[in-house]
Structures are given as structure tokens and as C-alpha cells.
Motif scaffolding. Structure first.
Motif, PDB file in Angstrom:
ATOM      1  N   ASN A 166     -21.373   9.514  52.845  1.00  0.00           N
ATOM      2  CA  ASN A 166     -21.302   8.055  52.923  1.00  0.00           C
ATOM      3  C   ASN A 166     -22.271   7.495  53.965  1.00  0.00           C
ATOM      4  O   ASN A 166     -21.884   6.781  54.896  1.00  0.00           O
ATOM      5  CB  ASN A 166     -19.872   7.600  53.244  1.00  0.00           C
ATOM      6  CG  ASN A 166     -19.633   6.172  52.810  1.00  0.00           C
ATOM      7  OD1 ASN A 166     -20.333   5.636  51.971  1.00  0.00           O
ATOM      8  ND2 ASN A 166     -18.619   5.561  53.391  1.00  0.00           N
ATOM      9  N   GLY A 217     -24.572   5.296  53.635  1.00  0.00           N
ATOM     10  CA  GLY A 217     -25.094   3.957  53.372  1.00  0.00           C
ATOM     11  C   GLY A 217     -25.998   3.913  52.151  1.00  0.00           C
ATOM     12  O   GLY A 217     -26.107   4.855  51.380  1.00  0.00           O
ATOM     13  N   GLU A 260     -16.149   4.409  45.954  1.00  0.00           N
ATOM     14  CA  GLU A 260     -14.745   4.225  45.585  1.00  0.00           C
ATOM     15  C   GLU A 260     -14.567   3.012  44.676  1.00  0.00           C
ATOM     16  O   GLU A 260     -13.777   3.029  43.722  1.00  0.00           O
ATOM     17  CB  GLU A 260     -13.867   4.096  46.841  1.00  0.00           C
ATOM     18  CG  GLU A 260     -14.013   2.811  47.634  1.00  0.00           C
ATOM     19  CD  GLU A 260     -15.223   2.773  48.565  1.00  0.00           C
ATOM     20  OE1 GLU A 260     -15.222   1.935  49.474  1.00  0.00           O
ATOM     21  OE2 GLU A 260     -16.157   3.571  48.376  1.00  0.00           O
ATOM     22  N   TRP A 261     -15.347   1.939  44.930  1.00  0.00           N
ATOM     23  CA  TRP A 261     -15.281   0.755  44.068  1.00  0.00           C
ATOM     24  C   TRP A 261     -15.947   1.033  42.721  1.00  0.00           C
ATOM     25  O   TRP A 261     -15.489   0.547  41.681  1.00  0.00           O
ATOM     26  CB  TRP A 261     -15.938  -0.438  44.756  1.00  0.00           C
ATOM     27  CG  TRP A 261     -15.092  -1.003  45.864  1.00  0.00           C
ATOM     28  CD1 TRP A 261     -15.230  -0.787  47.212  1.00  0.00           C
ATOM     29  CD2 TRP A 261     -13.946  -1.849  45.708  1.00  0.00           C
ATOM     30  NE1 TRP A 261     -14.255  -1.458  47.891  1.00  0.00           N
ATOM     31  CE2 TRP A 261     -13.456  -2.122  47.004  1.00  0.00           C
ATOM     32  CE3 TRP A 261     -13.301  -2.411  44.606  1.00  0.00           C
ATOM     33  CZ2 TRP A 261     -12.339  -2.930  47.224  1.00  0.00           C
ATOM     34  CZ3 TRP A 261     -12.195  -3.207  44.817  1.00  0.00           C
ATOM     35  CH2 TRP A 261     -11.725  -3.464  46.114  1.00  0.00           C
ATOM     36  N   PHE A 268     -21.925  -1.338  42.556  1.00  0.00           N
ATOM     37  CA  PHE A 268     -21.252  -0.663  43.662  1.00  0.00           C
ATOM     38  C   PHE A 268     -21.802   0.745  43.878  1.00  0.00           C
ATOM     39  O   PHE A 268     -21.931   1.203  45.021  1.00  0.00           O
ATOM     40  CB  PHE A 268     -19.744  -0.601  43.407  1.00  0.00           C
ATOM     41  CG  PHE A 268     -19.015  -1.877  43.720  1.00  0.00           C
ATOM     42  CD1 PHE A 268     -19.091  -2.441  44.992  1.00  0.00           C
ATOM     43  CD2 PHE A 268     -18.254  -2.527  42.755  1.00  0.00           C
ATOM     44  CE1 PHE A 268     -18.416  -3.618  45.294  1.00  0.00           C
ATOM     45  CE2 PHE A 268     -17.582  -3.697  43.049  1.00  0.00           C
ATOM     46  CZ  PHE A 268     -17.667  -4.247  44.329  1.00  0.00           C
ATOM     47  N   LEU A 312     -25.078   0.548  45.731  1.00  0.00           N
ATOM     48  CA  LEU A 312     -24.834   0.198  47.126  1.00  0.00           C
ATOM     49  C   LEU A 312     -24.060   1.285  47.873  1.00  0.00           C
ATOM     50  O   LEU A 312     -23.739   1.128  49.048  1.00  0.00           O
ATOM     51  CB  LEU A 312     -24.073  -1.127  47.210  1.00  0.00           C
ATOM     52  CG  LEU A 312     -24.823  -2.359  46.687  1.00  0.00           C
ATOM     53  CD1 LEU A 312     -23.924  -3.588  46.726  1.00  0.00           C
ATOM     54  CD2 LEU A 312     -26.089  -2.606  47.490  1.00  0.00           C
ATOM     55  N   ASN A 313     -23.740   2.372  47.157  1.00  0.00           N
ATOM     56  CA  ASN A 313     -23.033   3.527  47.711  1.00  0.00           C
ATOM     57  C   ASN A 313     -21.585   3.227  48.080  1.00  0.00           C
ATOM     58  O   ASN A 313     -21.008   3.907  48.920  1.00  0.00           O
ATOM     59  CB  ASN A 313     -23.768   4.100  48.929  1.00  0.00           C
ATOM     60  CG  ASN A 313     -23.537   5.599  49.068  1.00  0.00           C
ATOM     61  OD1 ASN A 313     -23.198   6.276  48.109  1.00  0.00           O
ATOM     62  ND2 ASN A 313     -23.721   6.122  50.265  1.00  0.00           N
ATOM     63  N   HIS A 314     -20.993   2.230  47.457  1.00  0.00           N
ATOM     64  CA  HIS A 314     -19.556   2.001  47.578  1.00  0.00           C
ATOM     65  C   HIS A 314     -18.892   2.735  46.409  1.00  0.00           C
ATOM     66  O   HIS A 314     -18.467   2.125  45.417  1.00  0.00           O
ATOM     67  CB  HIS A 314     -19.245   0.507  47.537  1.00  0.00           C
ATOM     68  CG  HIS A 314     -19.861  -0.269  48.659  1.00  0.00           C
ATOM     69  ND1 HIS A 314     -19.709   0.102  49.985  1.00  0.00           N
ATOM     70  CD2 HIS A 314     -20.618  -1.391  48.667  1.00  0.00           C
ATOM     71  CE1 HIS A 314     -20.345  -0.760  50.758  1.00  0.00           C
ATOM     72  NE2 HIS A 314     -20.915  -1.675  49.985  1.00  0.00           N
ATOM     73  N   GLN A 358     -26.547   9.588  44.251  1.00  0.00           N
ATOM     74  CA  GLN A 358     -26.097   9.326  45.616  1.00  0.00           C
ATOM     75  C   GLN A 358     -25.566  10.587  46.281  1.00  0.00           C
ATOM     76  O   GLN A 358     -25.851  10.859  47.454  1.00  0.00           O
ATOM     77  CB  GLN A 358     -25.019   8.234  45.607  1.00  0.00           C
ATOM     78  CG  GLN A 358     -25.488   6.874  45.111  1.00  0.00           C
ATOM     79  CD  GLN A 358     -26.321   6.118  46.150  1.00  0.00           C
ATOM     80  OE1 GLN A 358     -27.007   6.723  46.972  1.00  0.00           O
ATOM     81  NE2 GLN A 358     -26.272   4.793  46.101  1.00  0.00           N
TER      82      GLN A 358
END
Length: 243
Positions: A93, A95, A30-31, A23, A26-28, A82
């Protein structure tokens, strides 16, 4: 069979760290933060289970540190990568970094956190004195510090805070502070309760109660403040006794 329970919990920490890494890449973020929190949960309870079942082992000690290298070392490094990438590109954020943008050298500075975490864990494994206290900031606490930054960006939505956090110099300074704290000579008390007595565990109870109040009132903004208070209380207390 009970000897396998703590190691199973540690492997769940490894799995949580692997998922968090995906995650984070993939730059998610929060997950990624969620699965780091889950991994730290398993990291706390594997040691608790080993002590409760009286099945501590050398393999368990090594496995625990290997798990922390991923969950509390690699993931914070990727997250800082990131954040530095976003700071350079001027936005939050944006991407998957590297998919639609040219890589620069600055974001790789974030992996200093991963290197410092690995070195700190290696030192911890050969240091028999860190029982009732730690020398240097534990990797899970450092991971929470780094992961709190994107969570503040996402859930506090304060322009001033956003501008500070997404400033490349600020992120580099945080990285330097993080790597120092991980391997510093500062003695910090451990959150290990030998009994329920307030007299023997007063500083731990005060810290946990204060941390809960701060989290309920300040949410993710409380995490850096809690880390600062943890260090300050440890310095006042002398870090507890290293036995």
C-alpha cells in the motif's frame, strides 16, 4: 418496459466496474474490491432477471460480456499491476503507483489477466454449449481470486502470508495460472438452478454451503480455497452436462 430491466442491471455492473477501476488505479484496492463484488452481484441478477421475465436477448448477451470485460477483466489486471509494483518496491500500500515511482516492465505482466479475460468472454459469446456448465474459469470467479490477494494482505495481517503474496515470482505464477484457467478446456459446473431439487442440484448446494462455511471461518483467505474446491468438484463431477 420489463425488457429493459436486465440491461439496466447490466449497466449497473458497468458503472460498478468503472468506479472499481478508478479506485484500483488510485491504489485503494479495498474499495476496488468492494465495487467488483457489487458488479458481480449485478452480473448474477441481470441473467436471473432476464430468465425470470423471459426477456433474454442477443443485445443482453453482448452487453453482459462487455460489462464483464471491465468489472472482471480490467480491474483484476490493474490490481495485479499494483501488486507487482508494490512487490518490486518492497512494501504494501505504497500509494499511487506511477505518481512517485519510476515504472518498470514487470507490473504490466498483470494485464495478461485482462487480455485472457477478454478472449475468454469473446469465446463464450460464440459458444452455444456453455449453458449448464462452463469451459474454463468464469471471469467473475477469476476476478474474485485476484481481488482476494490485497484483501488478505489488509485484513489477515499475517507476516508469512504477506511475504508470499508480495513476492514477485508468486504474483507472476498466479497471473500465469489465472490466464490459463480462464481459457482452459476444463469443464466447470454452472451455479444455475433449474429447480429446487437437491437431487438435480446436489453439487451446487454442497458447494454453496461449503463456501459459506469457509467464508465465515477463514474470511478472505477462503476465496482462493473456494476456487480450488470449485475446480476440484467440477473435475470429480465431470463439469456437469454441456447442453
Amino acid at each position: 418496459m420489463k425488457s429493459y430491466i436486465p440491461n439496466f442491471l447490466t449497466l449497473l455492473n458497468v458503472l460498478s466496474g468503472c468506479i472499481a477501476t478508478v479506485f484500483a488505479v488510485l491504489n485503494h484496492l479495498e474499495w476496488a474490491a468492494l465495487f467488483v463484488f457489487i458488479g458481480i452481484f449485478f452480473d448474477f441478477f441481470d441473467g436471473l432477471a432476464a430468465r425470470a421475465l423471459n426477456v433474454q436477448s442477443d443485445i443482453g448477451i453482448q452487453l453482459d460480456s462487455l460489462a464483464d470485460v471491465i468489472t472482471s477483466g480490467l480491474v483484476p489486471g490493474v490490481v495485479m499491476f499494483q501488486l507487482l509494483s508494490m512487490a518490486e518496491r518492497g512494501g504494501w500500500n505504497l500509494g499511487f503507483i506511477g505518481h512517485d515511482a519510476e515504472l518498470t516492465l514487470l507490473p504490466f505482466v498483470g494485464f495478461a489477466i485482462t487480455l485472457a479475460s477478454a478472449y475468454r468472454l469473446a469465446k463464450f459469446n460464440v459458444d452455444e454449449n456453455q449453458v449448464s456448465s462452463f469451459v474454463g474459469l468464469p471471469t467473475p470467479a477469476n476476478a474474485l481470486l485476484i481481488l482476494s490477494l490485497p484483501m488478505i494482505l489488509m485484513y489477515h495481517d499475517n507476516e508469512t502470508l504477506n511475504n508470499i503474496i508480495l513476492n514477485p515470482w508468486f504474483l507472476v505464477i498466479i497471473t500465469v495460472i489465472s490466464t490459463y484457467l480462464l481459457n482452459s478446456p476444463i469443464k466447470l459446473f454452472a451455479l444455475k438452478f433449474k429447480n429446487g431439487s437437491f437431487k438435480d442440484n446436489g453439487i451446487r448446494y454442497l458447494f454453496l454451503i461449503g463456501s459459506l462455511v469457509l467464508l465465515l471461518t477463514l474470511r478472505f483467505l477462503a476465496i482462493p480455497l473456494i476456487i480450488f474446491i470449485y475446480i476440484l468438484m467440477s473435475l470429480i463431477d465431470g463439469g456437469g452436462k454441456t447442453t
